[in-house]
Design a protein around this motif. Structure first.
Motif, PDB file in Angstrom:
ATOM      1  N   LYS A  30     -18.273 -40.532 -24.160  1.00  0.00           N
ATOM      2  CA  LYS A  30     -18.107 -41.772 -23.395  1.00  0.00           C
ATOM      3  C   LYS A  30     -16.653 -42.012 -23.001  1.00  0.00           C
ATOM      4  O   LYS A  30     -16.379 -42.447 -21.885  1.00  0.00           O
ATOM      5  CB  LYS A  30     -18.630 -42.954 -24.224  1.00  0.00           C
ATOM      6  N   THR A  31     -15.730 -41.733 -23.908  1.00  0.00           N
ATOM      7  CA  THR A  31     -14.312 -41.976 -23.634  1.00  0.00           C
ATOM      8  C   THR A  31     -13.638 -40.824 -22.908  1.00  0.00           C
ATOM      9  O   THR A  31     -12.494 -40.945 -22.503  1.00  0.00           O
ATOM     10  CB  THR A  31     -13.548 -42.244 -24.943  1.00  0.00           C
ATOM     11  N   GLY A  32     -14.347 -39.699 -22.770  1.00  0.00           N
ATOM     12  CA  GLY A  32     -13.768 -38.554 -22.083  1.00  0.00           C
ATOM     13  C   GLY A  32     -12.969 -37.628 -22.984  1.00  0.00           C
ATOM     14  O   GLY A  32     -12.343 -36.687 -22.500  1.00  0.00           O
ATOM     15  N   ARG A  33     -12.977 -37.886 -24.300  1.00  0.00           N
ATOM     16  CA  ARG A  33     -12.272 -36.977 -25.225  1.00  0.00           C
ATOM     17  C   ARG A  33     -12.921 -35.598 -25.225  1.00  0.00           C
ATOM     18  O   ARG A  33     -12.261 -34.605 -25.480  1.00  0.00           O
ATOM     19  CB  ARG A  33     -12.255 -37.551 -26.648  1.00  0.00           C
ATOM     20  N   VAL A  34     -14.224 -35.570 -24.930  1.00  0.00           N
ATOM     21  CA  VAL A  34     -14.966 -34.312 -24.845  1.00  0.00           C
ATOM     22  C   VAL A  34     -15.670 -34.302 -23.496  1.00  0.00           C
ATOM     23  O   VAL A  34     -16.312 -35.283 -23.125  1.00  0.00           O
ATOM     24  CB  VAL A  34     -16.005 -34.193 -25.990  1.00  0.00           C
ATOM     25  N   SER A  35     -15.528 -33.218 -22.776  1.00  0.00           N
ATOM     26  CA  SER A  35     -16.213 -33.139 -21.483  1.00  0.00           C
ATOM     27  C   SER A  35     -17.493 -32.324 -21.647  1.00  0.00           C
ATOM     28  O   SER A  35     -17.644 -31.556 -22.583  1.00  0.00           O
ATOM     29  CB  SER A  35     -15.307 -32.513 -20.431  1.00  0.00           C
ATOM     30  N   ALA A  36     -18.396 -32.534 -20.731  1.00  0.00           N
ATOM     31  CA  ALA A  36     -19.673 -31.824 -20.756  1.00  0.00           C
ATOM     32  C   ALA A  36     -20.221 -31.802 -19.339  1.00  0.00           C
ATOM     33  O   ALA A  36     -19.666 -32.432 -18.441  1.00  0.00           O
ATOM     34  CB  ALA A  36     -20.641 -32.534 -21.692  1.00  0.00           C
ATOM     35  N   THR A  37     -21.307 -31.088 -19.166  1.00  0.00           N
ATOM     36  CA  THR A  37     -21.921 -31.026 -17.853  1.00  0.00           C
ATOM     37  C   THR A  37     -22.521 -32.378 -17.471  1.00  0.00           C
ATOM     38  O   THR A  37     -22.309 -32.879 -16.373  1.00  0.00           O
ATOM     39  CB  THR A  37     -23.034 -29.954 -17.832  1.00  0.00           C
ATOM     40  N   VAL A  38     -23.242 -33.002 -18.414  1.00  0.00           N
ATOM     41  CA  VAL A  38     -23.944 -34.239 -18.125  1.00  0.00           C
ATOM     42  C   VAL A  38     -23.639 -35.348 -19.134  1.00  0.00           C
ATOM     43  O   VAL A  38     -23.545 -36.510 -18.766  1.00  0.00           O
ATOM     44  CB  VAL A  38     -25.474 -33.983 -18.112  1.00  0.00           C
ATOM     45  N   MET A  39     -23.464 -34.992 -20.388  1.00  0.00           N
ATOM     46  CA  MET A  39     -23.399 -35.997 -21.454  1.00  0.00           C
ATOM     47  C   MET A  39     -22.265 -37.005 -21.284  1.00  0.00           C
ATOM     48  O   MET A  39     -22.437 -38.177 -21.610  1.00  0.00           O
ATOM     49  CB  MET A  39     -23.284 -35.334 -22.833  1.00  0.00           C
ATOM     50  N   GLN A  67     -21.272 -38.358 -18.647  1.00  0.00           N
ATOM     51  CA  GLN A  67     -21.727 -39.375 -17.696  1.00  0.00           C
ATOM     52  C   GLN A  67     -22.829 -40.247 -18.308  1.00  0.00           C
ATOM     53  O   GLN A  67     -22.820 -41.464 -18.154  1.00  0.00           O
ATOM     54  CB  GLN A  67     -22.242 -38.735 -16.407  1.00  0.00           C
ATOM     55  N   LEU A  68     -23.761 -39.622 -19.009  1.00  0.00           N
ATOM     56  CA  LEU A  68     -24.861 -40.376 -19.609  1.00  0.00           C
ATOM     57  C   LEU A  68     -24.349 -41.340 -20.676  1.00  0.00           C
ATOM     58  O   LEU A  68     -24.821 -42.478 -20.770  1.00  0.00           O
ATOM     59  CB  LEU A  68     -25.885 -39.420 -20.225  1.00  0.00           C
ATOM     60  N   ALA A  69     -23.393 -40.911 -21.474  1.00  0.00           N
ATOM     61  CA  ALA A  69     -22.874 -41.738 -22.558  1.00  0.00           C
ATOM     62  C   ALA A  69     -22.237 -43.024 -22.031  1.00  0.00           C
ATOM     63  O   ALA A  69     -22.286 -44.067 -22.690  1.00  0.00           O
ATOM     64  CB  ALA A  69     -21.871 -40.953 -23.397  1.00  0.00           C
ATOM     65  N   LYS A  70     -21.681 -42.964 -20.842  1.00  0.00           N
ATOM     66  CA  LYS A  70     -21.048 -44.150 -20.255  1.00  0.00           C
ATOM     67  C   LYS A  70     -22.064 -45.231 -19.912  1.00  0.00           C
ATOM     68  O   LYS A  70     -21.703 -46.391 -19.723  1.00  0.00           O
ATOM     69  CB  LYS A  70     -20.260 -43.764 -19.005  1.00  0.00           C
ATOM     70  N   GLY A  71     -23.334 -44.880 -19.856  1.00  0.00           N
ATOM     71  CA  GLY A  71     -24.379 -45.840 -19.527  1.00  0.00           C
ATOM     72  C   GLY A  71     -24.843 -46.685 -20.704  1.00  0.00           C
ATOM     73  O   GLY A  71     -25.671 -47.574 -20.536  1.00  0.00           O
TER      74      GLY A  71
END
Length: 103
Positions: free
Chosen positions: A70-79, A81-85
């Motif tokens: 959610k905070t962008g400390r870890v990037s992913a293909t989709v997660m 973006q989904l976590a921000k919801g």
């Protein structure tokens, strides 16, 4: 007198807001939020081979991973973006749901 009434109303709103934030969400609502994860992580968090299962995973580990996405400390293909919801409280509730599921 008006200041006292305004102060009393402000205090009442603050207490009501704090109570609303500390109440546990309805288990059916949490299950509904968790159902959004089923496309990749399987029904109740039991994924098909090749995907990551969430069922029975440590709650604190799941919360940390989701907040990292959610905070962008870890990037992913989709997660990420989904976590921000989800709100932080929703993430904690969803993690608790998956932690309670049998592997």
């Amino acid at each position: 007198m008006k200041n006292a009434i305004a102060l009393a109303l402000s205090l009442l709103c603050a207490v009501a807001s704090a109570n609303a934030q500390t109440q546990s969400p309805d288990p059916l609502q949490v299950r509904s939020w968790a159902a959004g994860c089923s496309g990749c992580h399987g029904t109740d968090g039991r994924a098909e081979p090749g995907m990551i299962s969430l069922a029975g995973t440590n709650k604190d580990d799941l919360v940390k991973k989701m907040l990292d996405y959610k905070t962008g400390r870890v990037s992913a293909t989709v997660m990420h973006q989904l976590a921000k919801g989800y709100s932080d409280a929703q993430i904690v509730a969803i993690a608790g749901y998956f932690a309670a599921q049998k592997k």
